[in-house]
Motif scaffolding. Structure first.
Motif, PDB file in Angstrom:
ATOM      1  N   THR A 223       0.841  -1.223   0.000  1.00 36.14           N
ATOM      2  CA  THR A 223       0.000   0.000   0.000  1.00 36.14           C
ATOM      3  C   THR A 223       0.867   1.261   0.000  1.00 36.14           C
ATOM      4  OG1 THR A 223      -1.736  -1.199   1.200  1.00 36.14           O
ATOM      5  CG2 THR A 223      -1.818   1.215   1.214  1.00 36.14           C
ATOM      6  N   LEU A 224       1.904   1.245   0.833  1.00 33.78           N
ATOM      7  CA  LEU A 224       2.792   2.412   0.909  1.00 33.78           C
ATOM      8  C   LEU A 224       3.526   2.637  -0.401  1.00 33.78           C
ATOM      9  CD1 LEU A 224       4.090   4.646   2.609  1.00 33.78           C
ATOM     10  CD2 LEU A 224       5.818   2.966   3.347  1.00 33.78           C
ATOM     11  N   SER A 225       3.997   1.559  -1.026  1.00 34.44           N
ATOM     12  CA  SER A 225       4.708   1.712  -2.299  1.00 34.44           C
ATOM     13  C   SER A 225       3.790   2.209  -3.411  1.00 34.44           C
ATOM     14  CB  SER A 225       5.367   0.387  -2.688  1.00 34.44           C
ATOM     15  OG  SER A 225       4.365  -0.612  -2.879  1.00 34.44           O
ATOM     16  N   LYS A 226       2.496   1.830  -3.327  1.00 36.31           N
ATOM     17  CA  LYS A 226       1.548   2.270  -4.350  1.00 36.31           C
ATOM     18  C   LYS A 226       1.227   3.762  -4.221  1.00 36.31           C
ATOM     19  CE  LYS A 226      -3.037   1.239  -6.202  1.00 36.31           C
ATOM     20  NZ  LYS A 226      -4.244   0.388  -6.073  1.00 36.31           N
ATOM     21  N   LYS A 227       1.076   4.206  -2.962  1.00 40.27           N
ATOM     22  CA  LYS A 227       0.703   5.616  -2.747  1.00 40.27           C
ATOM     23  C   LYS A 227       1.909   6.563  -2.815  1.00 40.27           C
ATOM     24  CE  LYS A 227      -3.353   4.715   0.147  1.00 40.27           C
ATOM     25  NZ  LYS A 227      -3.985   4.946   1.481  1.00 40.27           N
ATOM     26  N   SER A 228       3.033   6.112  -2.359  1.00 41.79           N
ATOM     27  CA  SER A 228       4.166   7.046  -2.190  1.00 41.79           C
ATOM     28  C   SER A 228       5.398   6.623  -2.962  1.00 41.79           C
ATOM     29  CB  SER A 228       4.509   7.167  -0.691  1.00 41.79           C
ATOM     30  OG  SER A 228       3.394   7.540   0.067  1.00 41.79           O
ATOM     31  N   HIS A 229       5.207   5.902  -4.040  1.00 42.90           N
ATOM     32  CA  HIS A 229       6.393   5.440  -4.751  1.00 42.90           C
ATOM     33  C   HIS A 229       7.182   6.586  -5.380  1.00 42.90           C
ATOM     34  CE1 HIS A 229       3.533   5.804  -8.059  1.00 42.90           C
ATOM     35  NE2 HIS A 229       4.577   5.826  -8.885  1.00 42.90           N
ATOM     36  N   LYS A 230       6.467   7.630  -5.846  1.00 39.89           N
ATOM     37  CA  LYS A 230       7.184   8.771  -6.446  1.00 39.89           C
ATOM     38  C   LYS A 230       8.071   9.459  -5.419  1.00 39.89           C
ATOM     39  CE  LYS A 230       3.754   9.850 -10.007  1.00 39.89           C
ATOM     40  NZ  LYS A 230       2.861  10.895 -10.555  1.00 39.89           N
ATOM     41  N   TYR A 231       7.537   9.674  -4.232  1.00 38.59           N
ATOM     42  CA  TYR A 231       8.314  10.340  -3.189  1.00 38.59           C
ATOM     43  C   TYR A 231       9.482   9.462  -2.742  1.00 38.59           C
ATOM     44  CZ  TYR A 231       4.049  13.122  -3.022  1.00 38.59           C
ATOM     45  OH  TYR A 231       2.984  13.908  -3.361  1.00 38.59           O
ATOM     46  N   VAL A 232       9.234   8.147  -2.738  1.00 39.88           N
ATOM     47  CA  VAL A 232      10.310   7.242  -2.342  1.00 39.88           C
ATOM     48  C   VAL A 232      11.437   7.264  -3.356  1.00 39.88           C
ATOM     49  CG1 VAL A 232      10.888   4.806  -1.917  1.00 39.88           C
ATOM     50  CG2 VAL A 232       8.760   5.756  -1.007  1.00 39.88           C
ATOM     51  N   VAL A 233      11.051   7.279  -4.650  1.00 40.80           N
ATOM     52  CA  VAL A 233      12.076   7.323  -5.708  1.00 40.80           C
ATOM     53  C   VAL A 233      12.852   8.632  -5.644  1.00 40.80           C
ATOM     54  CG1 VAL A 233      12.429   7.363  -8.207  1.00 40.80           C
ATOM     55  CG2 VAL A 233      10.822   5.724  -7.199  1.00 40.80           C
ATOM     56  N   GLU A 234      12.126   9.722  -5.490  1.00 37.19           N
ATOM     57  CA  GLU A 234      12.801  11.019  -5.417  1.00 37.19           C
ATOM     58  C   GLU A 234      13.698  11.102  -4.196  1.00 37.19           C
ATOM     59  OE1 GLU A 234       9.780  13.958  -5.461  1.00 37.19           O
ATOM     60  OE2 GLU A 234       9.234  13.682  -7.578  1.00 37.19           O
ATOM     61  N   SER A 235      13.208  10.567  -3.086  1.00 42.90           N
ATOM     62  CA  SER A 235      14.032  10.576  -1.869  1.00 42.90           C
ATOM     63  C   SER A 235      15.286   9.749  -2.062  1.00 42.90           C
ATOM     64  CB  SER A 235      13.210  10.042  -0.689  1.00 42.90           C
ATOM     65  OG  SER A 235      13.989   9.982   0.472  1.00 42.90           O
ATOM     66  N   ALA A 236      15.146   8.619  -2.745  1.00 38.71           N
ATOM     67  CA  ALA A 236      16.320   7.783  -2.995  1.00 38.71           C
ATOM     68  C   ALA A 236      17.314   8.483  -3.913  1.00 38.71           C
ATOM     69  CB  ALA A 236      15.881   6.442  -3.603  1.00 38.71           C
ATOM     70  N   ALA A 237      16.763   9.191  -4.937  1.00 40.50           N
ATOM     71  CA  ALA A 237      17.657   9.907  -5.849  1.00 40.50           C
ATOM     72  C   ALA A 237      18.372  11.038  -5.120  1.00 40.50           C
ATOM     73  CB  ALA A 237      16.859  10.454  -7.033  1.00 40.50           C
ATOM     74  N   SER A 238      17.616  11.756  -4.297  1.00 40.83           N
ATOM     75  CA  SER A 238      18.241  12.836  -3.532  1.00 40.83           C
ATOM     76  C   SER A 238      19.267  12.288  -2.564  1.00 40.83           C
ATOM     77  CB  SER A 238      17.163  13.630  -2.773  1.00 40.83           C
ATOM     78  OG  SER A 238      16.244  14.211  -3.669  1.00 40.83           O
ATOM     79  N   HIS A 239      18.947  11.195  -1.981  1.00 44.40           N
ATOM     80  CA  HIS A 239      19.882  10.605  -1.022  1.00 44.40           C
ATOM     81  C   HIS A 239      21.173  10.187  -1.721  1.00 44.40           C
ATOM     82  CE1 HIS A 239      21.597   7.435   1.558  1.00 44.40           C
ATOM     83  NE2 HIS A 239      21.117   8.196   2.570  1.00 44.40           N
ATOM     84  N   SER A 240      21.019   9.683  -2.970  1.00 41.55           N
ATOM     85  CA  SER A 240      22.223   9.271  -3.696  1.00 41.55           C
ATOM     86  C   SER A 240      23.076  10.472  -4.113  1.00 41.55           C
ATOM     87  CB  SER A 240      21.837   8.458  -4.931  1.00 41.55           C
ATOM     88  OG  SER A 240      21.069   9.263  -5.831  1.00 41.55           O
ATOM     89  N   SER A 241      22.393  11.660  -4.331  1.00 41.56           N
ATOM     90  CA  SER A 241      23.161  12.850  -4.729  1.00 41.56           C
ATOM     91  C   SER A 241      23.861  13.504  -3.557  1.00 41.56           C
ATOM     92  CB  SER A 241      22.243  13.872  -5.401  1.00 41.56           C
ATOM     93  OG  SER A 241      21.283  14.380  -4.481  1.00 41.56           O
ATOM     94  N   LEU A 242      23.501  13.134  -2.348  1.00 44.24           N
ATOM     95  CA  LEU A 242      24.159  13.733  -1.185  1.00 44.24           C
ATOM     96  C   LEU A 242      25.645  13.438  -1.166  1.00 44.24           C
ATOM     97  CD1 LEU A 242      21.580  13.097   1.696  1.00 44.24           C
ATOM     98  CD2 LEU A 242      22.163  15.270   0.604  1.00 44.24           C
TER      99      LEU A 242
END
Length: 410
Positions: free
Chosen positions: A56-75
């Motif tokens: 359920t969480l991945s379905k609703k918030s997958h975009k935010y999770v992907v963006e957070s992961a991308a931002s985290h990788s750019s840190l």
């Protein structure tokens, strides 16, 4: 015991996890059957519930999770760059503080500086911009007032006087000097228009006095009062004289015919021309001369009287200077006598000559009422019958006065 069991099962690194220790303690308190049956079911149920929550969480918030992961990788790249800039900023702060202190010392309000002076001047200019615009509008307003119909001369001269006051208050201002020059040019044009007014054919006394008054306001600051009076009196006489000459020049067709008769009379072989054209020319000339000369002298005396002459002046003073009006009738007489000397010889008939001279006598009498009688001077210019004509008219005038006296005595 739970702690030792955790170390044996999970190793020393995870044995310190409080959640793991608490779960092992919970297992230790259960029976073997509960551990083998009920606990396995609980674990399976909780695992399935967690899986559903994750889905359920991945379905609703997958975009935010992907963006957070991308931002985290750019840190990994951003944090070192931020650290470098922070280090540069730490090095630049002392330099900035030094420059700020230098600026504060250099541009202190209590210290003279070219840049500060220019800035103060610019601020003062901005503060007075509306006043400067009003000053720069003076020449256009003058031109507009002069070109209006009818011209409001009083308002125009008041505006010009304001420009003159500004020039006296700010003699070193280039702006005021430029405005004053433009205002002077506009007023000079107005003065030329006023002088043209003095040249109109049917000038009225009131118009002439008003025009002279306006001209006086224009030139009063340029010359002394006595010079102004003499200059304006002379200007008025010159303008009216030019109008008289222009009107007399309109008689040029008659004058040409009279000149032809003069040529016939000079050359006897051409025969006698009769003098009819000369008579017409002289009558019309004297008629115009009498009308205009009387008007000129009359208005000139009124113009001269409009100036305030001082009543008391030192004994050694050269004031009052001879008025131009005193010598002007002599010039007028010169115009008349030159014409009479030129064309009167064309007239042989005695009656015609007496008719012409009678007109001259009336003209002299008209000017005589203004204190400019030139009749006594005509006898010296070669008019032999003038004296007899004057005596004749005086005799007739005496008889007329005697008859009127007898009639009143009855």
């Amino acid at each position: 015991m739970a702690q030792m069991l955790a170390e044996q099962l999970l190793g020393p690194s995870q044995a310190t996890d409080e959640t793991v220790v608490a779960y092992l303690e919970q297992l230790a308190g259960l029976s073997v059957d509960d551990v083998q049956n009920a606990e396995l079911q609980n674990i399976s149920r909780d695992s399935h519930s967690l899986l559903l929550d994750l889905q359920t969480l991945s379905k609703k918030s997958h975009k935010y999770v992907v963006e957070s992961a991308a931002s985290h990788s750019s840190l990994c790249q951003t944090l070192p760059s931020l650290a470098g800039r922070a280090s540069d900023l730490a090095q630049m702060v002392p330099r900035l503080d030094k420059e700020a202190e230098l600026f504060s010392t250099e541009f202190n309000k209590n210290k003279d500086n070219n840049v500060t002076s220019d800035r103060k001047r610019a601020l003062r200019l901005l503060h007075n911009s509306e006043r400067l615009i009003d000053v720069m509008d003076i020449p256009p307003l003058l031109i507009s007032a002069i070109n209006s119909n009818p011209v409001n001369y009083s308002s125009t001269l008041d505006l010009y006087a304001h420009a003159q006051r500004l020039a006296s208050l700010h003699p070193s201002s280039t702006l005021i000097a430029s405005v004053t020059n433009e205002a002077d040019a506009a007023v000079r044009q107005m003065a030329a228009d006023l002088i043209s007014t003095l040249k109109v054919a049917n000038l009225k006394l009131a118009t002439g006095l008003r025009t002279i008054g306006w001209l006086k306001r224009i030139v009063i600051d340029l010359v002394s009062q006595s010079s102004t009076e003499e200059a304006l009196s002379a200007t008025f006489l010159v303008c009216r004289l030019s109008t008289l000459i222009f009107t007399l020049d309109a008689l040029s067709p008659l004058k040409d015919l009279a000149d032809q008769e003069s040529m016939h009379n000079v050359d006897p072989s051409r025969g006698w021309a009769g003098g009819q054209h000369t008579e017409r020319y002289l009558k019309r000339f004297i008629e115009i001369f009498r009308e205009h000369s009387f008007g000129i002298v009359s208005m000139a005396k009124s113009v001269d009287a409009s100036f305030p002459h001082p009543k008391n002046f030192p004994a050694d003073s050269t004031y009052p200077l001879p008025s131009v009006l005193a010598s002007f009738p002599l010039h007028l007489m010169g115009l008349l006598t030159d014409t009479l000397q030129t064309y009167l010889p064309n007239l042989i008939d005695r009656t015609t000559r007496e008719s012409i001279l009678t007109q001259v006598l009336y003209c002299a009498g008209s000017l005589g009422r203004l204190g400019a009688d030139f009749g006594v001077l005509l006898s010296s210019v070669g008019m032999s019958e003038w004296i007899e004509l004057v005596k004749k008219h005086r005799l007739l005038a005496g008889r007329l006065e005697s008859v009127i006296g007898d009639y009143r005595g009855r």
